[in-house]
Design a protein around this motif. Structure first.
Motif, PDB file in Angstrom:
ATOM      1  N   PRO A 200       5.589  -3.112  20.770  1.00  5.99           N
ATOM      2  CA  PRO A 200       5.422  -1.806  20.364  1.00  5.99           C
ATOM      3  C   PRO A 200       4.059  -1.633  19.696  1.00  5.99           C
ATOM      4  CG  PRO A 200       6.956  -2.662  19.029  1.00  5.99           C
ATOM      5  CD  PRO A 200       6.714  -3.943  19.961  1.00  5.99           C
ATOM      6  N   LYS A 201       3.657  -0.274  19.773  1.00  2.32           N
ATOM      7  CA  LYS A 201       2.207  -0.019  19.027  1.00  2.32           C
ATOM      8  C   LYS A 201       2.344  -0.245  17.697  1.00  2.32           C
ATOM      9  CE  LYS A 201       1.072   3.871  21.947  1.00  2.32           C
ATOM     10  NZ  LYS A 201       1.664   5.058  21.808  1.00  2.32           N
ATOM     11  N   GLU A 202       3.418   0.126  16.922  1.00  3.52           N
ATOM     12  CA  GLU A 202       3.586  -0.066  15.531  1.00  3.52           C
ATOM     13  C   GLU A 202       4.839  -0.918  15.151  1.00  3.52           C
ATOM     14  OE1 GLU A 202       2.433   4.134  13.876  1.00  3.52           O
ATOM     15  OE2 GLU A 202       4.258   4.176  14.905  1.00  3.52           O
ATOM     16  N   ILE A 203       4.357  -1.815  14.126  1.00  2.00           N
ATOM     17  CA  ILE A 203       5.661  -2.522  13.520  1.00  2.00           C
ATOM     18  C   ILE A 203       5.718  -2.096  12.063  1.00  2.00           C
ATOM     19  CG2 ILE A 203       6.755  -4.634  12.979  1.00  2.00           C
ATOM     20  CD1 ILE A 203       4.901  -5.829  15.307  1.00  2.00           C
ATOM     21  N   LEU A 204       6.670  -1.567  11.730  1.00  3.60           N
ATOM     22  CA  LEU A 204       6.870  -0.765  10.418  1.00  3.60           C
ATOM     23  C   LEU A 204       7.942  -1.400   9.525  1.00  3.60           C
ATOM     24  CD1 LEU A 204       6.167   2.980  11.358  1.00  3.60           C
ATOM     25  CD2 LEU A 204       4.458   1.210  10.563  1.00  3.60           C
ATOM     26  N   VAL A 205       7.536  -1.695   8.270  1.00  3.97           N
ATOM     27  CA  VAL A 205       8.819  -2.070   7.158  1.00  3.97           C
ATOM     28  C   VAL A 205       8.983  -0.847   6.215  1.00  3.97           C
ATOM     29  CG1 VAL A 205       9.913  -3.799   5.795  1.00  3.97           C
ATOM     30  CG2 VAL A 205       8.257  -4.423   7.711  1.00  3.97           C
ATOM     31  N   GLY A 206      10.114  -0.112   6.334  1.00  4.58           N
ATOM     32  CA  GLY A 206      10.136   1.049   5.406  1.00  4.58           C
ATOM     33  C   GLY A 206      10.815   0.615   3.940  1.00  4.58           C
ATOM     34  N   ILE A 207      10.013   0.772   2.891  1.00  9.58           N
ATOM     35  CA  ILE A 207      10.760   0.234   1.673  1.00  9.58           C
ATOM     36  C   ILE A 207      10.664   1.655   0.626  1.00  9.58           C
ATOM     37  CG2 ILE A 207      10.809  -1.638   0.003  1.00  9.58           C
ATOM     38  CD1 ILE A 207       9.389  -3.326   1.753  1.00  9.58           C
ATOM     39  N   GLU A 208      11.733   1.904  -0.059  1.00 10.70           N
ATOM     40  CA  GLU A 208      11.659   2.729  -1.383  1.00 10.70           C
ATOM     41  C   GLU A 208      10.730   2.383  -2.273  1.00 10.70           C
ATOM     42  OE1 GLU A 208      15.665   4.121  -2.128  1.00 10.70           O
ATOM     43  OE2 GLU A 208      15.598   5.672  -0.646  1.00 10.70           O
ATOM     44  N   ASP A 209      10.236   3.265  -2.921  1.00 15.15           N
ATOM     45  CA  ASP A 209       9.130   3.004  -3.823  1.00 15.15           C
ATOM     46  C   ASP A 209       9.703   2.440  -5.516  1.00 15.15           C
ATOM     47  OD1 ASP A 209      10.181   5.104  -5.075  1.00 15.15           O
ATOM     48  OD2 ASP A 209       8.354   6.415  -5.055  1.00 15.15           O
ATOM     49  N   ASN A 210      11.211   2.197  -5.242  1.00 14.25           N
ATOM     50  CA  ASN A 210      11.958   1.590  -6.514  1.00 14.25           C
ATOM     51  C   ASN A 210      12.103   0.115  -6.543  1.00 14.25           C
ATOM     52  OD1 ASN A 210      14.066   1.373  -4.604  1.00 14.25           O
ATOM     53  ND2 ASN A 210      15.319   2.711  -5.833  1.00 14.25           N
ATOM     54  N   LYS A 211      11.306  -0.651  -5.425  1.00 16.99           N
ATOM     55  CA  LYS A 211      11.344  -1.900  -5.542  1.00 16.99           C
ATOM     56  C   LYS A 211      10.131  -2.499  -5.444  1.00 16.99           C
ATOM     57  CE  LYS A 211      15.355  -1.263  -1.928  1.00 16.99           C
ATOM     58  NZ  LYS A 211      15.231   0.471  -1.966  1.00 16.99           N
ATOM     59  N   PRO A 212       9.546  -2.457  -6.548  1.00 23.04           N
ATOM     60  CA  PRO A 212       7.999  -2.742  -6.423  1.00 23.04           C
ATOM     61  C   PRO A 212       7.776  -4.484  -6.215  1.00 23.04           C
ATOM     62  CG  PRO A 212       8.799  -2.553  -8.442  1.00 23.04           C
ATOM     63  CD  PRO A 212       9.709  -1.876  -7.735  1.00 23.04           C
ATOM     64  N   GLU A 213       8.891  -5.322  -6.648  1.00 22.00           N
ATOM     65  CA  GLU A 213       8.636  -6.803  -6.254  1.00 22.00           C
ATOM     66  C   GLU A 213       8.855  -7.103  -4.764  1.00 22.00           C
ATOM     67  OE1 GLU A 213      10.550  -5.839  -8.818  1.00 22.00           O
ATOM     68  OE2 GLU A 213      10.257  -7.283 -10.588  1.00 22.00           O
ATOM     69  N   ALA A 214       9.779  -6.222  -4.328  1.00 20.91           N
ATOM     70  CA  ALA A 214      10.097  -6.743  -2.957  1.00 20.91           C
ATOM     71  C   ALA A 214       8.715  -6.176  -1.905  1.00 20.91           C
ATOM     72  CB  ALA A 214      11.107  -5.923  -2.355  1.00 20.91           C
ATOM     73  N   ILE A 215       8.211  -5.185  -2.398  1.00 24.35           N
ATOM     74  CA  ILE A 215       7.136  -4.305  -1.749  1.00 24.35           C
ATOM     75  C   ILE A 215       6.011  -5.329  -1.742  1.00 24.35           C
ATOM     76  CG2 ILE A 215       5.427  -2.549  -1.843  1.00 24.35           C
ATOM     77  CD1 ILE A 215       7.587  -0.719  -2.867  1.00 24.35           C
ATOM     78  N   ALA A 216       5.539  -5.922  -3.086  1.00 27.82           N
ATOM     79  CA  ALA A 216       4.475  -6.807  -3.104  1.00 27.82           C
ATOM     80  C   ALA A 216       4.711  -8.062  -2.365  1.00 27.82           C
ATOM     81  CB  ALA A 216       4.458  -7.124  -4.700  1.00 27.82           C
ATOM     82  N   ALA A 217       6.037  -8.607  -2.205  1.00 27.21           N
ATOM     83  CA  ALA A 217       6.287  -9.903  -1.663  1.00 27.21           C
ATOM     84  C   ALA A 217       5.981  -9.511   0.004  1.00 27.21           C
ATOM     85  CB  ALA A 217       7.688 -10.200  -2.084  1.00 27.21           C
ATOM     86  N   MET A 218       6.429  -8.267   0.355  1.00 34.35           N
ATOM     87  CA  MET A 218       6.475  -8.103   1.786  1.00 34.35           C
ATOM     88  C   MET A 218       5.037  -7.945   2.235  1.00 34.35           C
ATOM     89  SD  MET A 218       9.284  -8.295   3.148  1.00 34.35           S
ATOM     90  CE  MET A 218       9.288  -7.320   4.545  1.00 34.35           C
ATOM     91  N   GLN A 219       4.339  -7.201   1.115  1.00 41.70           N
ATOM     92  CA  GLN A 219       2.771  -6.901   1.402  1.00 41.70           C
ATOM     93  C   GLN A 219       1.933  -8.060   1.685  1.00 41.70           C
ATOM     94  OE1 GLN A 219       2.178  -3.852  -1.250  1.00 41.70           O
ATOM     95  NE2 GLN A 219       2.089  -2.164   0.250  1.00 41.70           N
ATOM     96  N   THR A 220       2.265  -9.256   0.960  1.00 40.98           N
ATOM     97  CA  THR A 220       1.366 -10.373   0.913  1.00 40.98           C
ATOM     98  C   THR A 220       1.920 -11.299   2.265  1.00 40.98           C
ATOM     99  OG1 THR A 220       2.319 -10.647  -1.415  1.00 40.98           O
ATOM    100  CG2 THR A 220       0.951 -12.594  -0.616  1.00 40.98           C
ATOM    101  N   ALA A 221       3.163 -11.113   2.344  1.00 39.97           N
ATOM    102  CA  ALA A 221       3.405 -11.784   3.656  1.00 39.97           C
ATOM    103  C   ALA A 221       3.244 -11.158   5.135  1.00 39.97           C
ATOM    104  CB  ALA A 221       5.010 -12.052   3.777  1.00 39.97           C
ATOM    105  N   ALA A 222       2.893  -9.735   4.814  1.00 40.85           N
ATOM    106  CA  ALA A 222       2.511  -9.192   6.169  1.00 40.85           C
ATOM    107  C   ALA A 222       0.933  -9.252   6.230  1.00 40.85           C
ATOM    108  CB  ALA A 222       3.001  -7.861   6.116  1.00 40.85           C
ATOM    109  N   GLN A 223       0.242  -9.657   5.263  1.00 42.06           N
ATOM    110  CA  GLN A 223      -1.113  -9.489   5.523  1.00 42.06           C
ATOM    111  C   GLN A 223      -1.654 -10.548   6.769  1.00 42.06           C
ATOM    112  OE1 GLN A 223      -3.087 -10.633   1.744  1.00 42.06           O
ATOM    113  NE2 GLN A 223      -2.844  -8.633   1.213  1.00 42.06           N
ATOM    114  N   GLY A 224      -2.511  -9.889   7.547  1.00 40.18           N
ATOM    115  CA  GLY A 224      -3.150 -10.370   8.366  1.00 40.18           C
ATOM    116  C   GLY A 224      -2.250 -10.526   9.713  1.00 40.18           C
ATOM    117  N   THR A 225      -1.143  -9.663   9.943  1.00 38.65           N
ATOM    118  CA  THR A 225      -0.216  -9.463  10.821  1.00 38.65           C
ATOM    119  C   THR A 225      -0.162  -8.311  11.073  1.00 38.65           C
ATOM    120  OG1 THR A 225       1.872  -8.868   9.628  1.00 38.65           O
ATOM    121  CG2 THR A 225       1.242 -11.388  10.010  1.00 38.65           C
ATOM    122  N   ALA A 226       0.437  -7.888  12.346  1.00 37.61           N
ATOM    123  CA  ALA A 226       0.377  -6.494  12.756  1.00 37.61           C
ATOM    124  C   ALA A 226       1.529  -5.650  12.355  1.00 37.61           C
ATOM    125  CB  ALA A 226       0.901  -6.651  14.415  1.00 37.61           C
ATOM    126  N   VAL A 227       2.267  -6.311  11.269  1.00 33.52           N
ATOM    127  CA  VAL A 227       3.188  -5.622  10.369  1.00 33.52           C
ATOM    128  C   VAL A 227       2.580  -4.599   9.320  1.00 33.52           C
ATOM    129  CG1 VAL A 227       5.533  -5.739   9.267  1.00 33.52           C
ATOM    130  CG2 VAL A 227       4.765  -7.402  11.118  1.00 33.52           C
TER     131      VAL A 227
END
Ligand code: SF4
Ligand code: SF4
Lengths: 740, 353
Positions: A200-227
């Motif tokens: 698909p054109k977009e691959i999104l991971v939706g996370i609520e802003d009350n999970k800062p650790e999870a967001i940081a971890a996911m962002q690091t992992a997603a770097q350089g990918t289409a996610v």
């Protein structure tokens, strides 16, 4: 920054997420028994492929998917199958269901797995098959078989793949923990799922802003990918599938449609993780991350728990105190359900086990009157009017409920949460939905039964018509012979009695007979409704409700009268086929008043006989219609007496001269009109008939095509049958078109 | 071991109907204080009488209807009705006026229609209108505000007030025309003259001595309720806006035909009490936010029309009752569009599309 859309309504219940996030992801000791329900997903239950007493290894298939709409089940650890029987399962209504019971041997020995070092080498079918064999089912809550979701209809192109890491329910942190610990594998899973559904054109991971650790971890992992990791404000219920789609894409899923039809596919982050494990390492779904939380426990945290572990065992491992516990909830406080029996097992969809204390979750205050404050409407994410739904649900006004889109309610509980009068609104909606579904099912059943009955009647009528036609044909032949013998001259072309008889036979069943049957049914249903209402009124205590019921009763009475009148009419011949009616009228005109009166008496006598018979029937079978029939008989008797008296009167009088009265003229005019009408109907040209046939056939072809498409999408077994049906129809159509 | 089975949601927000009612009661305090400061203890007596009568009537009716008395009394709704009516009645009106008003509000307008949540008309306003029609004399005698008293006179003390309320002494000498009355009877004077000439305006600033501050106090209370999210802004703002717009249109630059400035209309009579405590009554107003906008605007228009061209001194009660009639109709046309649907359903339509 990508644009974020807002959803209507929503609430902010206390989040209470910190309790279970203090300790790292843990594991617990194996339970003495694992109980694996055969149906942990939406769809057909799996079929056991093991015997009692058989030893199995960890990850071995123990129940196979039944059809496409199902999921496999594997042994969560090595051990012995000790039973295949009904056990209580985690279900809102406390059901028992067939389960496979496994006694672990403590060795935890794996079966042979089939890892795949480079999943990019596998094609779509192989990937889907691997996921299907691993028994994946949506881990967010509903348990929809993942493989089915990954096989959208050929017409639906997935443009946006969304991973749901919202976890908007208070208390639950299972996905949060999973994203913190396994971010890389979730991203790999996301890329894998994307490949399966056609990049698909977009691959999104939706996370609520009350999970800062999870967001940081996911962002690091997603770097350089289409996610892309998308963060949006915390609000309940953002994590609902439809709501998340709206937040991330601004699109609404049309009512009654699935997201794939607007080019969106949503998967839970847990499912993505499991998909990656399944394809890369060949691991089936045998454990999951679950939040164990509540003040009745001494330890609150997230654990990796083998499926089938009894809830009681999980609680025990966390310092559970039954005395302190207010209730046990599977799921979160907003949408979870409480269970009575703590022996029920953890299944693929169990994301949280709550054991709140009495202070934490006090019993709901008694409900007060709705003050129409409108708070509920303000928070409803589906933009419904919950107070109106509540009103209609109380009145059991199912039509209005459906009209107010009750079935678009996602049962999120936001309305009940805010209601200042503490009305358990969702409970009313659930009950109403169930009643409507049940009524629909009943109606369908009744419809089918009626159809069958009518088809049978038609068959009989047709057979009789054929017999009659044959008889007439013989007669015709005999007549012809006779006339030839008699006069030895060519007979004038007679009207074809065979065709006439056939035509007649076809009109009769659905005119007179069918109608009388229909009226009989109506009568019965109205009467039973009357009884039901009377009973309700007698039992009802609320004045307002009683008024409403009385009004309904009155309506039903009116309807009853109406039906009775129609029945009378029918019996008197008003609804007889046209020609017969014409005859009747003609006869009436010709008959002298005296004769007419005699006829009338005879008719009434006949009707009385029929009615008495019916009454006796009803009495014998103790039908609720007995009262009605008795009443009818009584009326007829009165009528008969009257008519007879009149007849006696007439007989005493000298026969009056045959003056032409206006009634006769009117009747003659009516005859002329009716004849003209019949002629017009008969005169429909062949071309018109052809056109009509063509049109109806085209409609049928279209319908068949739509059905086939649907069947293909859902992978139904009827595909082949539907296809041949369609082909046949198309051939017919072509033939007809050529005939033009 | 079996645990109880309860349906979701298991959590519940802290707000309760009784809590809402308590907040409303709290928010009337500034207005009550202003009334007492400017008009003396008359309103306090009204409230005392009204509350006592309301609780008594409510308890009696609940008993007759065989409902649990304490359970329903504790929702405070009867007290709110009583307080609102008490605030709206003229200070020092005879005790029986209050009791009759409360009787109609609680027994007729509320319970005969089925109790809280089922009443189509605002009970306090029903009580008020019944009184206005039955006892026009008692209802039009408004006390003179403190600043407009003639020299040497002062507000009645408590003892004096009690004797007035219980009919020993009459109100003569203390009553005078309200600003709305004054404007109505001021044929031929420009607004400027009027503001300079009439005592009640001369001693005030925008809309007559006392009245303006009473209204501002109710506005404060209303703002508190909005801040507490007890109700949404839609109905009150719409009402004030439509009232203001009409006032601008007919202001006529303050000539002798002028119907008064927007500020005058906002700050006189029962405008603010109406906007924040009557129009916001959830039971009798429209349901959706859009509906509430229409409902509020309707009240504003009617208030202006009745004040300017009607025969009654103030119009809020009539305007509210008229719009109560219209509320179901408004609801019919303002059902919101459901998620995933293209069209909003019709509220009373029975057929499923
Ligand atoms: S929140 Fe409760 S009291 Fe308010 S309108 Fe909805 S159902 Fe009625
Ligand atoms: S439970 Fe249904 S009606 Fe209530 S807020 Fe949620 S979607 Fe709306």
């Amino acid at each position: 920054m990508r644009q974020i859309w807002d959803i209507h309504g929503g609430v902010h219940p206390p989040e209470n997420k910190h309790q279970s996030l203090q300790s790292p992801l843990g594991t617990i000791a194996l339970a003495a028994e694992l109980v694996l329900p055969l149906n942990q997903h939406i769809g057909n239950p799996a079929i056991p492929v093991v015997r009692i007493g058989q030893r199995v290894l960890k990850g071995e298939l123990i129940a196979d998917a039944q059809g496409i709409f199902s999921a496999c089940i594997h042994a969560p650890t090595s051990g012995e199958i000790i039973a295949i029987e009904d056990r209580p399962i985690a279900h809102p209504s406390g059901l028992s269901a067939p389960c496979i019971v496994l006694r672990p041997d403590g060795e935890n020995r794996w079966t042979d797995l089939h890892p795949c070092d480079d999943p990019t080498l596998l094609d779509h079918a192989a990937l889907v098959e691997k996921i299907r064999r691993a028994g994946l089912a949506g881990m967010g809550g509903a348990g929809f078989p993942t493989a089915v979701k990954l096989n959208p209809r050929s017409t639906d192109v997935v443009e946006t793949l969304i991973l749901n890491g919202t976890e908007c329910e208070p208390y639950i942190t299972a996905d949060d923990m999973l994203m913190r610990v396994y971010a890389d594998e979730i991203i790999q899973g996301a890329l894998l799922l994307a490949r399966i559904v056609g990049s698909p054109k977009e691959i999104l991971v939706g996370i609520e802003d009350n999970k800062p650790e999870a967001i940081a971890a996911m962002q690091t992992a997603a770097q350089g990918t289409a996610v892309e990791v998308v963060v949006f404000p915390t609000k309940y219920p953002s994590g609902g599938e439809k709501q998340l789609i709206q937040i991330l894409t601004g699109k609404e899923v049309p009512s009654g449609k699935i997201p794939a039809q607007i080019g969106v596919l949503v998967q839970n982050v847990g499912t993505a993780y499991a998909a990656w494990r399944a394809v890369r390492y060949g691991e089936p779904l045998i454990e999951r991350v679950t939040t164990v939380v509540g003040e009745a426990l001494t330890v609150q945290r997230n654990i990796r728990v083998p499926l089938g572990t009894p809830v009681a065992h999980v609680l025990e491992q966390h310092g559970f105190s039954a005395a302190k516990c207010a209730r046990i909830i599977i799921g979160g406080p907003m949408m979870g359900y409480s269970i009575e029996e703590p022996q029920v097992p953890v299944v693929k969809t169990t994301n949280c086990i709550m054991a709140p204390s009495h202070d934490e979750m006090p019993p709901a205050p008694p409900a007060q009157a709705c003050i129409r404050c409108g708070l509920c409407a303000e928070v409803c994410p589906a933009t419904l009017l919950p107070q109106q739904l509540y009103w209609y649900a109380q009145a059991e006004d199912f039509q209005r409920l459906e009209n107010h889109n009750l079935f678009d309610c996602i049962e999120c509980g936001a309305c009940s949460f805010v209601c200042p009068s503490a009305i358990p609104l969702v409970q009313y909606y659930r009950a109403a939905k169930n009643s409507i579904r049940r009524l629909d099912a009943e109606k369908q059943k009744a419809d089918r039964a009626r159809e069958r009955f009518e088809q049978r009647k038609e068959r009989i009528a047709r057979a009789e018509a054929e017999k009659e036609a044959k008889r007439l044909a013989r007669k015709k032949a005999a007549d012809e012979m006779k006339s030839r013998l008699d006069e030895q001259k060519p007979a004038a072309p007679l009207p074809d009695p065979v065709a006439a008889a056939q035509e007649k036979a076809q009109t009769v069943p659905d005119d007179a007979d069918g109608q009388s049957k229909k009226l009989g049914r109506q009568l019965e249903s109205v009467q039973s409704r009357l009884q039901h209402l009377q009973q309700q009124i007698a039992e009802c205590e609320d004045a307002a409700r009683r008024d409403a019921l009385t009004a309904q009763l009155r309506q039903a009475e009116l309807k009853l009268e109406d039906v009775r009148k129609k029945q009378d009419d029918l019996e008197r011949g008003v609804s007889l086929p046209l020609d017969q009616r014409l005859q009747n009228v003609a006869q009436k005109i010709q008959a002298s008043p005296l004769e007419a009166q005699r006829n009338a008496v005879a008719t009434i006598e006949k009707r009385l006989a029929v009615a008495v018979e019916k009454m006796e029937d009803a009495a014998r079978e103790q039908k609720p219609t007995l009262a009605a029939f008795t009443q009818g008989v009584e009326k007829l008797r009165l009528k008969l007496a009257e008519a007879q008296a009149e007849l006696a009167e007439l007989e005493r009088q000298p026969i009056s001269s045959d003056s032409v009265n206006p009634e006769e003229n009117a009747a003659a005019a009516a005859i002329a009109r009716a004849q003209a009408k019949a002629a017009a109907a008969a005169n429909m040209s062949a071309e018109e008939k052809h056109a009509e046939q063509l049109q109806s056939l085209r409609g049928r072809v279209d319908k068949a095509r739509a059905k086939l498409a649907e069947a293909e999408a859902s992978g139904s077994e009827h595909i082949a049958a539907l296809r041949t049906g369609l082909e046949k129809l198309q051939a017919k159509l072509a033939e007809l078109e050529q005939g033009k | 071991m079996a645990f109880i089975r309860v349906t979701s949601p298991h959590a519940h927000s802290a707000n309760s109907t009784a809590g809402v009612m308590r907040q409303v009661l709290l928010a009337t305090l500034p207005g009550l204080a202003a009334l007492t400061v400017y008009f003396g203890p008359g309103t306090l007596l009204n409230l005392l009488l009204a509350c006592t009568a309301a609780v008594a009537f409510e308890a009696a009716v609940l008993k007759l209807r065989q409902r649990p008395v304490m359970f329903y009394l504790r929702d405070y709704s009867a007290l709110v009705t009583a307080v609102l009516l008490g605030l709206a009645l003229p200070p020092y009106c005879p005790w029986w006026v209050v009791v009759v008003g409360i009787f109609f509000a609680i027994v007729v307008a509320k319970h005969l229609y089925g109790g809280l949540g089922y009443n189509p008309f605002n009970p306090a306003m029903v009580g008020y209108v019944v009184l206005l029609i039955s006892f026009p004399l008692e209802m039009s005698q408004w006390a003179t505000p403190k600043g407009a008293l003639v020299d040497g006179q002062s507000l009645p003390a408590l003892g004096e007030a009690l004797s007035k309320v219980f009919g020993v002494a009459d109100l003569d000498g203390y009553s005078s025309a309200t600003p709305l009355d004054t404007l109505r009877q001021s044929s031929g004077q420009t607004l400027e003259d009027l503001y300079r000439g009439a005592a009640i305006f001369a001693s005030g600033r925008w809309a007559g001595n006392g009245w303006e501050w009473v209204n501002i106090a109710f506005l404060l209370g209303g703002a508190y309720l909005l801040y507490k999210r007890i109700f949404t802004w839609h109905a009150p703002v719409a009402m004030l806006a439509s009232l203001g717009v009409l006032a601008i249109v007919f202001y006529d630059s303050g000539s002798s035909n002028s119907a008064g400035s927007p500020l005058f209309h906002w700050l006189s009579g029962a405008t603010m009490l109406g906007a924040f405590f009557i129009v916001t009554d959830p039971v009798t107003s429209a349901v959706s936010n859009k509906g509430r906008l229409i409902y509020g605007a309707g009240v504003g228009v009617l208030v202006f029309v009745i004040r300017t061209w009607g025969n009654y001194p103030d119009a809020v009660a009539f305007a509210v009752l008229l719009m109560n009639f219209a509320a179901p109709f408004i609801d019919y046309y303002t059902v919101p569009r459901t998620y995933g649907h293209n069209k909003a359903p019709r509220a009373t339509a029975k057929k499923v599309e």
